[in-house]
Each structure stands twice: as structure tokens, then as C-alpha cells.
Write a protein that holds these residues in place. Structure first.
Motif, short mmCIF file in Angstrom:
data_model
loop_
_atom_site.label_atom_id
_atom_site.label_comp_id
_atom_site.label_asym_id
_atom_site.label_seq_id
_atom_site.Cartn_x
_atom_site.Cartn_y
_atom_site.Cartn_z
N GLY A 277 0.79 -1.22 0.00
CA GLY A 277 0.00 0.00 0.00
C GLY A 277 0.83 1.27 0.00
O GLY A 277 2.06 1.24 -0.04
N VAL A 278 0.13 2.40 0.06
CA VAL A 278 0.74 3.72 0.00
C VAL A 278 0.21 4.56 1.15
O VAL A 278 -0.96 4.45 1.53
CB VAL A 278 0.43 4.41 -1.35
CG1 VAL A 278 0.90 5.86 -1.36
CG2 VAL A 278 1.09 3.65 -2.50
N ILE A 279 1.07 5.41 1.71
CA ILE A 279 0.68 6.34 2.77
C ILE A 279 0.90 7.76 2.27
O ILE A 279 2.02 8.11 1.86
CB ILE A 279 1.48 6.10 4.06
CG1 ILE A 279 1.22 4.68 4.59
CG2 ILE A 279 1.13 7.14 5.12
CD1 ILE A 279 2.08 4.30 5.78
N GLY A 280 -0.15 8.57 2.31
CA GLY A 280 -0.05 9.97 1.93
C GLY A 280 0.16 10.84 3.16
O GLY A 280 -0.62 10.80 4.11
N LEU A 319 5.74 5.97 0.13
CA LEU A 319 5.39 7.31 0.62
C LEU A 319 4.92 8.23 -0.51
O LEU A 319 5.41 8.13 -1.64
CB LEU A 319 6.59 7.93 1.33
CG LEU A 319 6.88 7.34 2.71
CD1 LEU A 319 8.34 7.55 3.10
CD2 LEU A 319 5.95 7.95 3.75
N ALA A 320 3.97 9.09 -0.19
CA ALA A 320 3.42 10.02 -1.18
C ALA A 320 2.83 11.21 -0.44
O ALA A 320 2.92 11.32 0.78
CB ALA A 320 2.35 9.31 -2.03
N GLU A 360 13.39 8.27 -6.46
CA GLU A 360 12.57 8.21 -5.25
C GLU A 360 11.62 9.40 -5.16
O GLU A 360 10.46 9.25 -4.77
CB GLU A 360 13.47 8.16 -4.01
CG GLU A 360 14.21 6.83 -3.85
CD GLU A 360 15.27 6.88 -2.78
OE1 GLU A 360 15.59 5.82 -2.22
OE2 GLU A 360 15.80 7.98 -2.50
N LEU A 361 12.10 10.58 -5.55
CA LEU A 361 11.24 11.76 -5.55
C LEU A 361 10.11 11.64 -6.57
O LEU A 361 8.98 12.04 -6.31
CB LEU A 361 12.07 13.02 -5.81
CG LEU A 361 12.95 13.49 -4.66
CD1 LEU A 361 13.85 14.63 -5.12
CD2 LEU A 361 12.10 13.93 -3.48
N ASP A 362 10.43 11.10 -7.73
CA ASP A 362 9.40 10.91 -8.75
C ASP A 362 8.30 9.99 -8.24
O ASP A 362 7.11 10.21 -8.52
CB ASP A 362 10.02 10.35 -10.03
CG ASP A 362 10.86 11.37 -10.78
OD1 ASP A 362 10.73 12.58 -10.49
OD2 ASP A 362 11.66 10.96 -11.65
N TRP A 366 4.54 11.49 -7.64
CA TRP A 366 3.58 11.01 -8.65
C TRP A 366 3.40 9.50 -8.69
O TRP A 366 2.30 8.98 -8.59
CB TRP A 366 4.02 11.49 -10.03
CG TRP A 366 3.07 11.12 -11.12
CD1 TRP A 366 3.07 9.98 -11.88
CD2 TRP A 366 1.94 11.87 -11.56
NE1 TRP A 366 2.03 9.98 -12.77
CE2 TRP A 366 1.32 11.13 -12.59
CE3 TRP A 366 1.40 13.10 -11.17
CZ2 TRP A 366 0.17 11.58 -13.24
CZ3 TRP A 366 0.26 13.55 -11.84
CH2 TRP A 366 -0.34 12.80 -12.86
N GLY A 367 4.50 8.77 -8.82
CA GLY A 367 4.42 7.37 -9.20
C GLY A 367 3.72 6.45 -8.23
O GLY A 367 3.05 5.49 -8.65
N ASN A 368 3.83 6.70 -6.94
CA ASN A 368 3.21 5.78 -5.99
C ASN A 368 1.69 5.85 -6.03
O ASN A 368 1.01 4.82 -5.96
CB ASN A 368 3.74 6.04 -4.58
CG ASN A 368 5.15 5.54 -4.41
OD1 ASN A 368 5.58 4.62 -5.09
ND2 ASN A 368 5.89 6.14 -3.49
N TRP A 369 1.12 7.05 -6.17
CA TRP A 369 -0.33 7.13 -6.32
C TRP A 369 -0.75 6.60 -7.68
O TRP A 369 -1.82 5.98 -7.81
CB TRP A 369 -0.82 8.56 -6.14
CG TRP A 369 -0.89 9.05 -4.73
CD1 TRP A 369 -0.41 10.23 -4.25
CD2 TRP A 369 -1.47 8.38 -3.60
NE1 TRP A 369 -0.66 10.36 -2.91
CE2 TRP A 369 -1.31 9.23 -2.47
CE3 TRP A 369 -2.10 7.15 -3.42
CZ2 TRP A 369 -1.76 8.88 -1.20
CZ3 TRP A 369 -2.55 6.81 -2.15
CH2 TRP A 369 -2.39 7.66 -1.06
N GLU A 370 0.06 6.83 -8.69
CA GLU A 370 -0.31 6.33 -10.03
C GLU A 370 -0.47 4.82 -10.02
O GLU A 370 -1.39 4.28 -10.63
CB GLU A 370 0.73 6.76 -11.06
CG GLU A 370 0.34 6.34 -12.48
CD GLU A 370 1.37 6.80 -13.51
OE1 GLU A 370 0.94 7.24 -14.60
OE2 GLU A 370 2.58 6.70 -13.23
#
Length: 374
Positions: A277-280, A319-320, A360-362, A366-370
Motif C-alpha cells: 500500500g501507499v501512505i499519503g 510514501l506520497a 525516489e522523488l518521482d 507522482w508514481g506511488n499514487w499512479e
């Protein structure tokens, strides 16, 4: 300038608050002033996509709010069009927010996308619909030619139902799915017929279990940001596919929090990451600085929460950004040096100074939510 994907923006809520999202922030009107978010400020900050919420809440009587120690402006009985008195009214309130997104799509400000549609797909004006219609068919084929010029690129939007209180029965969810909803949290803070919330505890209800099973069938992303501790672990067990925390920070860095279950424990962080998963990261200042410090947050505090999560997980690729900008507060409660979308690049610069690579910044920007929504 890098592009940004924000994992949590309450856009229709802001419109219900009286904000004209088509204007500049200085002239947008409505509540929660001074403002940070309009479509123009998002464009200025290169925010190209967002998880945009359907956020409604039960109207809280003044006496009840006082017993809880809450501020009276948030329990007004008459003037808050995102609130409802009874569940039978909640569906109408939620559908009005869906209608707002449909209107913005018709006007070219946003484009509602589904996980089966690339965020890089051609921008095409939507087909006209009857007045008041909120129908959205994600399978509808889109023309590759633009019928008329538009002044700007629409914000790509994936709809997030925050709280799911716009329904009384599981069967009602399919209509929201057809309207474009692809991410769901079972409750907002106070709890719902589906689940206990971070304010008062409780577990997923038997109705909530049925809703989770239907969401699993449809491939819905589960958002755990406002779940109670018990409900969090139930969703992690019962939910299939992706689980995210769209706008959450670190519990261990906020020991004085009034509602500690609003924030993620280290164990919860590890569980989300283990499941892919992803954490915003949330930019609300009281969710970045412990109450005992009595100060406004800075970018350094944002980096501190990010650093803690990466240390807990042993990685950075989950992370996002989940800013929650203007989500019930003004820009004065954002970090002092990160109080508008135009300043998001400063966060990227701070992470670069903390050792983050371009790749990592990209992913963070952007990329993790995409990967969650496509």
C-alpha cells in the motif's frame, strides 16, 4: 518543474462551503479563509492529479459538540450543505457532490478517471449530459480528437468516498461506483453504520463486512485513514487488493494527540507497506507537531514524519503526498513554508537534501499514487 499527485483533496466540500474553485485563491470566496486551493493554484503548483473526495458528515447539535469540547462553528444547524440530519438525507447530500464533479468535468476543469484508464490518456471534453445528471461510465470510449480548445489541462481526478455515509444499504454502492468512485473509507472520524472511527473506537460492523466484500468484488481501493484501531485491522484482514492511508501521519511523533487513533502506529505502517500500500503524508499542522509544542509546523516537521515512516518500514517506495489542504482548515494551519500548492517543490527540495534520489522523488510526487489507481 516536477508534476504532483495529491492523495487527498476535499474539492466538492470546498465548493459546498461557498468557494468558487474556478477563481484565484485571493478572490474565491467561501469559508476557510485565507484559502490555499482552487483549480488555478493547483495548476500553479503543477498538481496534475488527485484523489478527490465525497465528504459529508452528520450535523452535530450544539449541545453535543460542547459536550465533546468541539468548536461551535462546525455544528451549525442550518448553513452547512455538506451535512445531514438523518441517513435518509445523506444520499442526496453525497449525490450533490457527485453532481459538482460532473459539472466540473463538463466545464473542463477536471477529468474523472478510473483505474482502467491511464492518467496520461488524451484530454477530451466529455459528452454533454442532461442537467443534473451525475452518470459517469468509465468504459465509454473517448474520441482522440478535441472538439474545441480548452484553456488548460484538466485535473485528473479519482473519486474517493470519505466515510461512505451516503448509503444506507450495500446495494446502493453500485450507483456510486458507476459515477466514478474507486477509493472508499468506511467512515470519517466519528464512525458510521459501516465501521468505528478514530474518535470513538469500535470495529467494522456486520454491514461493513458486507460492504467490504462488495468493494473487493469491484476492485475498490480501501482507505484506512479514519478507521479506529480495531477497524483498521479488520479491513487489513478482510479487504482484498490495495489498502492505503490517503492522509495520515505518525502516531509515535504525536503523543499528545486528542484522538491518537487518527494517526498510524508503527505496526500499522509496517502492515500497509507489507501489503504493497501507499501512505499519503498529511500537511495539517496539528497532525505534524505535538500539541504540547504549541507552534505551527514547518517543512522540517513534514520531513520528520516521512523519515520516521521510512525508518519503520526500511524503505521509501510507499510514501506520497496526501496534503488535505483546506480540508476543514485554512492555509494558516498548513506548515509556514508549505502553505499552498505552489510551494510543494520546496518539499521535494527538502527531501532531496535528506538524501532522496530523483527516482525516489518521482515516486513520492507522482508514481506511488499512479500505481494505486491505474
Amino acid at each position: 518543474m516536477r508534476r504532483w499527485f495529491d492523495g487527498h483533496l476535499d474539492l466538492a466540500f470546498l465548493a459546498a462551503l461557498g468557494r468558487n474553485m474556478a477563481k484565484e485563491v485571493e478572490d474565491c470566496g467561501g469559508g476557510l479563509q485565507p484559502a490555499a486551493v482552487t483549480f488555478s493554484s493547483l495548476r500553479a503548483g503543477h498538481v496534475k492529479a488527485a484523489l478527490a473526495t465525497i465528504f459529508i458528515q452528520r450535523r452535530v447539535p450544539v449541545a453535543e459538540a460542547r459536550r465533546r469540547g468541539e468548536e461551535e462553528p462546525w455544528c451549525c444547524l442550518d448553513t452547512f450543505p455538506w451535512c445531514f440530519d438523518a441517513l435518509k438525507e445523506a444520499g442526496d447530500v453525497a449525490r450533490r457532490q457527485l453532481a459538482t464533479y460532473a459539472r466540473w468535468q463538463q466545464e473542463g476543469f477536471i477529468e474523472i478517471v478510473s483505474p482502467r484508464q491511464s492518467l496520461a490518456s488524451p484530454v477530451v471534453p466529455p459528452e454533454p449530459r442532461p442537467s443534473g445528471s451525475v452518470e459517469h461510465n468509465p468504459e465509454r470510449k473517448r474520441s482522440l480528437t478535441v472538439a474545441a480548445p480548452i484553456p488548460h489541462e484538466p485535473l485528473k481526478v479519482v473519486l474517493l468516498m470519505e466515510g461512505a455515509v451516503g448509503m444506507e444499504r450495500v446495494e446502493e454502492f453500485d450507483a456510486f461506483y458507476e459515477a466514478g468512485v474507486r477509493v472508499v473509507s468506511l467512515t470519517w472520524a466519528e464512525g458510521s453504520v459501516w465501521s468505528g472511527g478514530d474518535h470513538f473506537g469500535g470495529d467494522v460492523t456486520w454491514m461493513g463486512r458486507e460492504l467490504i466484500f462488495r468493494m473487493n468484488e469491484l476492485g475498490i481501493v480501501h482507505d484506512v485513514s479514519h478507521l479506529s484501531e480495531r477497524a483498521f485491522w479488520s479491513v487489513m484482514e478482510l479487504g482484498k487488493g490495495m489498502k492505503i492511508a490517503s492522509h495520515s501521519n505518525c502516531r509515535s511523533l504525536l503523543p499528545g494527540a486528542r484522538y491518537p487513533e487518527r494517526h498510524l502506529s508503527d505496526e500499522q505502517i509496517r502492515a500497509i507497506v507489507a501489503g504493497g500500500g501507499v501512505i499519503g503524508v498529511n500537511l495539517f499542522s496539528p497532525f505534524l507537531v505535538d500539541a504540547s509544542e504549541e507552534r505551527r509546523a514547518t517543512i522540517a516537521d513534514v520531513v520528520c514524519h516521512i523519515r520516521h515512516m521510512e525508518e519503520v518500514a526500511g524503505r521509501r517506495d510507499f510514501l506520497a503526498l496526501g496534503s488535505d489542504m483546506d480540508g476543514g482548515f485554512s492555509r494558516n494551519e498548513l506548515p509556514t513554508d508549505l502553505d499552498s500548492p505552489e510551494k510543494l517543490e520546496r518539499l521535494a527540495e527538502a527531501l532531496a537534501a535528506d538524501g532522496w534520489s530523483k527516482q525516489e522523488l518521482d515516486r513520492f510526487c507522482w508514481g506511488n499514487w499512479e500505481r494505486v489507481v491505474t
